[in-house]
Design an enzyme around this catalytic site. Structure first.
Site, PDB file in Angstrom:
ATOM      1  N   TRP A  37      -4.195  -9.158  19.803  1.00 17.97           N
ATOM      2  CA  TRP A  37      -2.879  -8.912  19.553  1.00 17.97           C
ATOM      3  C   TRP A  37      -2.213  -7.455  19.474  1.00 17.97           C
ATOM      4  CZ3 TRP A  37      -5.443 -12.648  16.736  1.00 17.97           C
ATOM      5  CH2 TRP A  37      -5.767 -12.117  15.554  1.00 17.97           C
ATOM      6  N   ARG A  38      -3.410  -6.830  19.124  1.00 18.99           N
ATOM      7  CA  ARG A  38      -3.008  -5.089  18.854  1.00 18.99           C
ATOM      8  C   ARG A  38      -3.096  -4.479  20.276  1.00 18.99           C
ATOM      9  NH1 ARG A  38      -6.469  -3.985  13.369  1.00 18.99           N
ATOM     10  NH2 ARG A  38      -4.886  -4.799  11.939  1.00 18.99           N
ATOM     11  N   GLY A  60      -4.079 -26.272  11.241  1.00 18.12           N
ATOM     12  CA  GLY A  60      -3.578 -26.824  10.161  1.00 18.12           C
ATOM     13  C   GLY A  60      -1.975 -26.312  10.124  1.00 18.12           C
ATOM     14  N   CYS A 110      -9.694  -3.339   0.552  1.00 14.94           N
ATOM     15  CA  CYS A 110      -9.390  -3.667  -0.896  1.00 14.94           C
ATOM     16  C   CYS A 110      -9.238  -5.133  -0.812  1.00 14.94           C
ATOM     17  CB  CYS A 110      -7.991  -3.020  -0.969  1.00 14.94           C
ATOM     18  SG  CYS A 110      -7.246  -2.909  -2.555  1.00 14.94           S
ATOM     19  N   GLU A 141       1.225 -13.224  14.216  1.00 22.66           N
ATOM     20  CA  GLU A 141       1.576 -13.355  12.592  1.00 22.66           C
ATOM     21  C   GLU A 141       1.647 -14.812  12.317  1.00 22.66           C
ATOM     22  OE1 GLU A 141       1.688 -11.054  10.842  1.00 22.66           O
ATOM     23  OE2 GLU A 141       1.382  -9.475  11.705  1.00 22.66           O
ATOM     24  N   CYS A 169     -14.098   0.685  -2.985  1.00 31.26           N
ATOM     25  CA  CYS A 169     -13.257   1.833  -3.431  1.00 31.26           C
ATOM     26  C   CYS A 169     -13.824   3.172  -2.886  1.00 31.26           C
ATOM     27  CB  CYS A 169     -13.011   1.780  -4.985  1.00 31.26           C
ATOM     28  SG  CYS A 169     -12.212   0.577  -5.551  1.00 31.26           S
ATOM     29  N   ASP A 204       3.076  -8.942   1.973  1.00 33.66           N
ATOM     30  CA  ASP A 204       2.591 -10.510   1.548  1.00 33.66           C
ATOM     31  C   ASP A 204       1.508 -10.502   0.766  1.00 33.66           C
ATOM     32  OD1 ASP A 204       0.449  -9.024   2.691  1.00 33.66           O
ATOM     33  OD2 ASP A 204       0.132 -10.618   4.508  1.00 33.66           O
ATOM     34  N   TYR A 229       8.691 -11.679   5.546  1.00 31.55           N
ATOM     35  CA  TYR A 229       7.096 -10.828   5.931  1.00 31.55           C
ATOM     36  C   TYR A 229       7.238 -10.690   7.488  1.00 31.55           C
ATOM     37  CZ  TYR A 229       2.575 -10.136   7.097  1.00 31.55           C
ATOM     38  OH  TYR A 229       1.482  -9.628   7.966  1.00 31.55           O
ATOM     39  N   CYS A 286     -12.610   3.896   0.347  1.00 22.85           N
ATOM     40  CA  CYS A 286     -11.183   3.668   0.498  1.00 22.85           C
ATOM     41  C   CYS A 286     -10.493   5.050   0.637  1.00 22.85           C
ATOM     42  CB  CYS A 286     -10.581   3.044  -0.863  1.00 22.85           C
ATOM     43  SG  CYS A 286      -8.784   2.943  -0.886  1.00 22.85           S
ATOM     44  N   GLN A 344      -1.933 -18.354   6.480  1.00 21.38           N
ATOM     45  CA  GLN A 344      -3.002 -19.306   5.972  1.00 21.38           C
ATOM     46  C   GLN A 344      -4.113 -19.399   6.856  1.00 21.38           C
ATOM     47  OE1 GLN A 344      -1.699 -20.821   3.353  1.00 21.38           O
ATOM     48  NE2 GLN A 344       0.535 -20.625   3.612  1.00 21.38           N
TER      49      GLN A 344
END
Ligand code: SF4
Length: 375
Positions: free
Chosen positions: A27-28, A84, A195, A40, A202, A141, A123, A205, A45
């Site tokens: 989707w990018r 689901g 993250c 999205e 970290c 989110d 969101y 990051c 979930q």
């Protein structure tokens, strides 16, 4: 809260990292709001790796809003089957129908108009509007909230309305106004890849120097645990009919009732999709199922001896821990019931069914194969 030069450096480092290291997700590769919207909704979930094949499969028959709006709902649910949370698929189609009716099939680029579409909350609206239309809405989110809580060393339950509101304001201040779509995706990507809930990485990051949680050595313990709703145990018994051709019988739940469903409400537990005749049990499972079947099929005789237990299926739906006890009923001919459908037990997926129903079919088939091997 970061300001001035610090804020500019924070944005530059995170965006630079995202543009260099982002995952290549289907989707990018598109700025089509329909595709971004679909991704999205699927990602709510559902993990990215699990959503990708569904996303690609769904776009075959439904490449745009018009084709989705015009499709039979059963077909939409069938292609969603296994992901689901089927209300997502139902709402997706309802929203597509509204977009065709009210916006000539063009996804609206206005926040108020997007928020009235079924299944789209703050969101999702922010994600679509920022990525497809470059509008300055920050997403928030669970993933992004976790990143923000660690960056700002924010303690307490993040879902408490005041705290959540504060996080939304922080997300909006941090948003890079020139590239809101990339920015939102960068925040999500950081939460999804580095993250992460457990063991944040970290040292890799890109914004480590701005992270208060890390400086205080508490990053890993944030966000603090929410109070969990206690688990409710539910036991169901399901009738798996099988005739001489290996056909079985599935039912569709009755149409909506307005009452709030109880924890053992069968239509909710089977995601309002096709399922084996099933009843919630209390005490004697075979006896409860027999009484239920006799009521359902008033025109045929069913004796307790016909019910063969074939094991146990475990399943979880939100706070419910479900145990299903499937019983096989081998019959000459399947009983007739208005609205019921006959399908091969070895391939029930021709109809939209939930994972729970799929597990019941698998367990019954395994037991039947074992029984045949022994004879
Ligand atoms: S430094 Fe660690 S805790 Fe802080 S944002 Fe980066 S990955 Fe998360």
């Amino acid at each position: 809260m970061l300001k001035g030069r610090e804020l500019a450096a924070f944005r530059k480092q995170l965006l630079g990292w995202f543009r260099q290291f982002q995952r290549d997700l289907p989707w990018r590769r598109s700025s089509d709001p329909y595709r971004i919207w679909l991704s999205e909704i699927m990602l709510q979930q559902t993990r990215v790796a699990a959503a990708i094949p569904y996303y690609e499969r769904f776009l075959g028959p439904f490449p745009d809003v018009h084709s989705l709006a015009a499709a039979p709902q059963e077909e939409v649910l069938r292609l969603w089957s296994g992901l689901g949370y089927y209300s997502r698929a139902r709402n997706l189609q309802k929203a597509a129908q509204q977009i065709v009716a009210k916006h000539s099939g063009q996804f609206p680029a206005n926040l108020e108009q997007v928020l009235v579409l079924p299944g789209i909350g703050n969101y999702t609206a922010a994600a679509i509007l920022s990525i497809a239309f470059k509008q300055k809405y920050a997403v928030l989110d669970g993933n992004v909230a976790r990143v923000l809580a660690r960056l700002g060393a924010i303690r307490g339950d993040l879902r408490e309305p005041k705290r959540w509101q504060g996080l939304q304001e922080t997300a909006q201040v941090l948003l890079e106004p020139k590239s809101p779509g990339d920015w939102n995706q960068a925040m999500m990507e950081l939460g999804a890849t580095l993250c992460t809930p457990k063991s944040p990485q970290c040292l890799l990051c890109p914004v480590m120097q701005f992270c208060e949680g890390r400086k205080l050595g508490i990053a890993e313990s944030l966000p603090e645990k929410r109070k969990k709703r206690p688990t409710v145990d539910v036991t169901l018994a399901a009738a798996v009919f099988s005739d001489k051709k290996g056909q079985t019988l599935l039912l569709l739940p009755p149409k909506n009732s307005s009452a709030k469903p109880s924890a053992d409400h069968v239509p909710t537990l089977v995601s309002k999709m096709w399922h084996f005749p099933t009843v919630s049990v209390n005490g004697d499972p075979a006896g409860n199922l027999l009484a239920f079947l006799r009521k359902l099929f008033s025109n045929i005789q069913i004796g307790k001896a016909q019910l063969t237990p074939v094991g146990k299926v475990r399943h979880a739906v939100t706070y419910r821990a479900i145990t299903v006890l499937p019983f096989m009923l081998v019959v000459e001919n399947l009983p007739l019931l208005s609205g019921a459908k006959q399908v091969p037990l070895s391939n029930i997926s021709g109809l939209p069914v939930s994972n729970l129903t799929r597990k019941v079919a698998r367990t019954a088939l395994e037991a039947a194969t074992l029984a045949t091997a022994k004879t």
